[in-house]
Design a protein around this motif. Sequence first.
Motif, PDB file in Angstrom:
ATOM      1  N   LYS A  10       0.873  -1.178   0.000  1.00 58.54           N
ATOM      2  CA  LYS A  10       0.000   0.000   0.000  1.00 58.54           C
ATOM      3  C   LYS A  10       0.905   1.221   0.000  1.00 58.54           C
ATOM      4  O   LYS A  10       1.779   1.338   0.862  1.00 58.54           O
ATOM      5  CB  LYS A  10      -0.906   0.014   1.230  1.00 58.54           C
ATOM      6  N   ASN A  11       0.719   2.081  -0.969  1.00 59.78           N
ATOM      7  CA  ASN A  11       1.558   3.286  -1.088  1.00 59.78           C
ATOM      8  C   ASN A  11       3.049   2.944  -1.113  1.00 59.78           C
ATOM      9  O   ASN A  11       3.869   3.652  -0.538  1.00 59.78           O
ATOM     10  CB  ASN A  11       1.267   4.266   0.043  1.00 59.78           C
ATOM     11  N   GLY A  12       3.400   1.819  -1.745  1.00 57.99           N
ATOM     12  CA  GLY A  12       4.794   1.424  -1.875  1.00 57.99           C
ATOM     13  C   GLY A  12       5.418   0.876  -0.602  1.00 57.99           C
ATOM     14  O   GLY A  12       6.634   0.711  -0.530  1.00 57.99           O
ATOM     15  N   GLN A  13       4.598   0.567   0.399  1.00 57.38           N
ATOM     16  CA  GLN A  13       5.091   0.063   1.678  1.00 57.38           C
ATOM     17  C   GLN A  13       4.468  -1.293   1.979  1.00 57.38           C
ATOM     18  O   GLN A  13       3.393  -1.624   1.480  1.00 57.38           O
ATOM     19  CB  GLN A  13       4.732   1.039   2.800  1.00 57.38           C
ATOM     20  N   CYS A  14       5.126  -2.072   2.832  1.00 54.53           N
ATOM     21  CA  CYS A  14       4.613  -3.362   3.272  1.00 54.53           C
ATOM     22  C   CYS A  14       3.679  -3.128   4.452  1.00 54.53           C
ATOM     23  O   CYS A  14       4.097  -2.556   5.462  1.00 54.53           O
ATOM     24  CB  CYS A  14       5.750  -4.277   3.711  1.00 54.53           C
ATOM     25  N   VAL A  15       2.433  -3.578   4.313  1.00 54.32           N
ATOM     26  CA  VAL A  15       1.431  -3.299   5.343  1.00 54.32           C
ATOM     27  C   VAL A  15       0.588  -4.528   5.653  1.00 54.32           C
ATOM     28  O   VAL A  15       0.622  -5.530   4.925  1.00 54.32           O
ATOM     29  CB  VAL A  15       0.470  -2.160   4.916  1.00 54.32           C
ATOM     30  N   ARG A  16      -0.192  -4.412   6.707  1.00 54.70           N
ATOM     31  CA  ARG A  16      -1.277  -5.337   7.021  1.00 54.70           C
ATOM     32  C   ARG A  16      -2.494  -4.471   7.311  1.00 54.70           C
ATOM     33  O   ARG A  16      -2.389  -3.464   8.010  1.00 54.70           O
ATOM     34  CB  ARG A  16      -0.975  -6.194   8.257  1.00 54.70           C
ATOM     35  N   LEU A  17      -3.628  -4.877   6.771  1.00 55.60           N
ATOM     36  CA  LEU A  17      -4.856  -4.139   7.011  1.00 55.60           C
ATOM     37  C   LEU A  17      -5.618  -4.754   8.173  1.00 55.60           C
ATOM     38  O   LEU A  17      -5.628  -5.970   8.335  1.00 55.60           O
ATOM     39  CB  LEU A  17      -5.757  -4.164   5.776  1.00 55.60           C
ATOM     40  N   GLU A  18      -6.259  -3.908   8.948  1.00 53.14           N
ATOM     41  CA  GLU A  18      -7.116  -4.396  10.012  1.00 53.14           C
ATOM     42  C   GLU A  18      -8.505  -4.600   9.432  1.00 53.14           C
ATOM     43  O   GLU A  18      -9.132  -3.648   8.954  1.00 53.14           O
ATOM     44  CB  GLU A  18      -7.168  -3.389  11.159  1.00 53.14           C
ATOM     45  N   GLN A  19      -8.957  -5.855   9.422  1.00 50.55           N
ATOM     46  CA  GLN A  19     -10.260  -6.250   8.901  1.00 50.55           C
ATOM     47  C   GLN A  19     -10.494  -5.742   7.472  1.00 50.55           C
ATOM     48  O   GLN A  19     -11.602  -5.355   7.111  1.00 50.55           O
ATOM     49  CB  GLN A  19     -11.372  -5.778   9.830  1.00 50.55           C
ATOM     50  N   GLY A  20      -9.444  -5.718   6.655  1.00 55.62           N
ATOM     51  CA  GLY A  20      -9.558  -5.320   5.255  1.00 55.62           C
ATOM     52  C   GLY A  20      -9.818  -3.847   5.022  1.00 55.62           C
ATOM     53  O   GLY A  20     -10.154  -3.447   3.915  1.00 55.62           O
ATOM     54  N   ASP A  21      -9.648  -3.041   6.037  1.00 53.87           N
ATOM     55  CA  ASP A  21      -9.927  -1.602   5.959  1.00 53.87           C
ATOM     56  C   ASP A  21      -8.662  -0.855   5.539  1.00 53.87           C
ATOM     57  O   ASP A  21      -7.691  -0.796   6.295  1.00 53.87           O
ATOM     58  CB  ASP A  21     -10.422  -1.098   7.313  1.00 53.87           C
ATOM     59  N   MET A  22      -8.685  -0.276   4.338  1.00 56.07           N
ATOM     60  CA  MET A  22      -7.509   0.446   3.823  1.00 56.07           C
ATOM     61  C   MET A  22      -7.117   1.631   4.717  1.00 56.07           C
ATOM     62  O   MET A  22      -5.964   2.030   4.736  1.00 56.07           O
ATOM     63  CB  MET A  22      -7.775   0.940   2.402  1.00 56.07           C
ATOM     64  N   ALA A  23      -8.047   2.170   5.460  1.00 53.06           N
ATOM     65  CA  ALA A  23      -7.751   3.300   6.343  1.00 53.06           C
ATOM     66  C   ALA A  23      -7.070   2.851   7.637  1.00 53.06           C
ATOM     67  O   ALA A  23      -6.553   3.689   8.381  1.00 53.06           O
ATOM     68  CB  ALA A  23      -9.032   4.062   6.674  1.00 53.06           C
ATOM     69  N   ARG A  24      -7.079   1.541   7.892  1.00 56.52           N
ATOM     70  CA  ARG A  24      -6.467   1.021   9.125  1.00 56.52           C
ATOM     71  C   ARG A  24      -5.335   0.060   8.770  1.00 56.52           C
ATOM     72  O   ARG A  24      -5.406  -1.137   9.003  1.00 56.52           O
ATOM     73  CB  ARG A  24      -7.511   0.340   9.991  1.00 56.52           C
ATOM     74  N   ALA A  25      -4.284   0.631   8.197  1.00 57.08           N
ATOM     75  CA  ALA A  25      -3.121  -0.160   7.777  1.00 57.08           C
ATOM     76  C   ALA A  25      -1.974   0.040   8.755  1.00 57.08           C
ATOM     77  O   ALA A  25      -1.707   1.157   9.190  1.00 57.08           O
ATOM     78  CB  ALA A  25      -2.680   0.253   6.378  1.00 57.08           C
ATOM     79  N   THR A  26      -1.311  -1.054   9.088  1.00 54.67           N
ATOM     80  CA  THR A  26      -0.102  -1.006   9.904  1.00 54.67           C
ATOM     81  C   THR A  26       1.083  -1.232   8.976  1.00 54.67           C
ATOM     82  O   THR A  26       1.125  -2.242   8.261  1.00 54.67           O
ATOM     83  CB  THR A  26      -0.121  -2.101  10.989  1.00 54.67           C
ATOM     84  N   VAL A  27       2.033  -0.314   8.967  1.00 56.51           N
ATOM     85  CA  VAL A  27       3.223  -0.439   8.131  1.00 56.51           C
ATOM     86  C   VAL A  27       4.235  -1.326   8.846  1.00 56.51           C
ATOM     87  O   VAL A  27       4.596  -1.067   9.993  1.00 56.51           O
ATOM     88  CB  VAL A  27       3.838   0.943   7.817  1.00 56.51           C
ATOM     89  N   PHE A  28       4.691  -2.379   8.151  1.00 53.05           N
ATOM     90  CA  PHE A  28       5.677  -3.291   8.717  1.00 53.05           C
ATOM     91  C   PHE A  28       7.068  -3.066   8.136  1.00 53.05           C
ATOM     92  O   PHE A  28       8.058  -3.416   8.766  1.00 53.05           O
ATOM     93  CB  PHE A  28       5.248  -4.742   8.503  1.00 53.05           C
ATOM     94  N   ASN A  29       7.139  -2.533   6.939  1.00 51.66           N
ATOM     95  CA  ASN A  29       8.443  -2.258   6.344  1.00 51.66           C
ATOM     96  C   ASN A  29       8.246  -1.181   5.275  1.00 51.66           C
ATOM     97  O   ASN A  29       7.333  -1.276   4.460  1.00 51.66           O
ATOM     98  CB  ASN A  29       9.048  -3.525   5.735  1.00 51.66           C
ATOM     99  N   LEU A  30       9.102  -0.179   5.290  1.00 50.34           N
ATOM    100  CA  LEU A  30       9.034   0.893   4.304  1.00 50.34           C
ATOM    101  C   LEU A  30       9.662   0.491   2.979  1.00 50.34           C
ATOM    102  O   LEU A  30       9.446   1.157   1.969  1.00 50.34           O
ATOM    103  CB  LEU A  30       9.723   2.149   4.838  1.00 50.34           C
ATOM    104  N   ASP A  31      10.432  -0.595   2.980  1.00 49.16           N
ATOM    105  CA  ASP A  31      11.202  -1.017   1.814  1.00 49.16           C
ATOM    106  C   ASP A  31      10.806  -2.431   1.375  1.00 49.16           C
ATOM    107  O   ASP A  31      11.316  -3.414   1.925  1.00 49.16           O
ATOM    108  CB  ASP A  31      12.692  -0.957   2.156  1.00 49.16           C
ATOM    109  N   PRO A  32       9.895  -2.556   0.408  1.00 48.77           N
ATOM    110  CA  PRO A  32       9.459  -3.882  -0.032  1.00 48.77           C
ATOM    111  C   PRO A  32      10.599  -4.765  -0.546  1.00 48.77           C
ATOM    112  O   PRO A  32      10.588  -5.975  -0.328  1.00 48.77           O
ATOM    113  CB  PRO A  32       8.459  -3.587  -1.144  1.00 48.77           C
ATOM    114  N   ALA A  33      11.585  -4.186  -1.213  1.00 51.59           N
ATOM    115  CA  ALA A  33      12.718  -4.980  -1.710  1.00 51.59           C
ATOM    116  C   ALA A  33      13.500  -5.578  -0.542  1.00 51.59           C
ATOM    117  O   ALA A  33      13.911  -6.739  -0.601  1.00 51.59           O
ATOM    118  CB  ALA A  33      13.626  -4.126  -2.590  1.00 51.59           C
ATOM    119  N   ALA A  34      13.682  -4.806   0.503  1.00 59.01           N
ATOM    120  CA  ALA A  34      14.383  -5.311   1.690  1.00 59.01           C
ATOM    121  C   ALA A  34      13.571  -6.421   2.354  1.00 59.01           C
ATOM    122  O   ALA A  34      14.140  -7.404   2.841  1.00 59.01           O
ATOM    123  CB  ALA A  34      14.652  -4.181   2.676  1.00 59.01           C
ATOM    124  N   GLN A  35      12.246  -6.278   2.368  1.00 52.77           N
ATOM    125  CA  GLN A  35      11.400  -7.322   2.950  1.00 52.77           C
ATOM    126  C   GLN A  35      11.496  -8.601   2.137  1.00 52.77           C
ATOM    127  O   GLN A  35      11.600  -9.693   2.694  1.00 52.77           O
ATOM    128  CB  GLN A  35       9.951  -6.859   3.036  1.00 52.77           C
TER     129      GLN A  35
END
Length: 80
Positions: A10-35
């Motif tokens: 989402k927005n070029g970052q690695c995230v997890r959504l809470e209950q599929g809600d795009m407004a409630r995303a937790t960023v886990f890594n700013l660098d997808p290539a590094a992930q």
Amino acid sequence: MILFPAVDLKNGQCVRLEQGDMARATVFNLDPAAQAASFAAQGFEYLHVVDLDGAFAGKPMNAHAGEAMLKAVTKPVQLG
């Protein structure tokens, strides 16, 4: 058994959504290539990537992040 670690973009970052809600995303890594490289280094044989912005927009939205991930690993990548 084969495990597929998943990276949601989402927005070029690695995230997890809470209950599929795009407004409630937790960023886990700013660098997808590094992930992706981290998962490869941990021994995973495959990688599953979801373009969340693209799923909601109906067209690819995180191609730059996906391309960076493909360059970072030599493992097969499933992109949706």
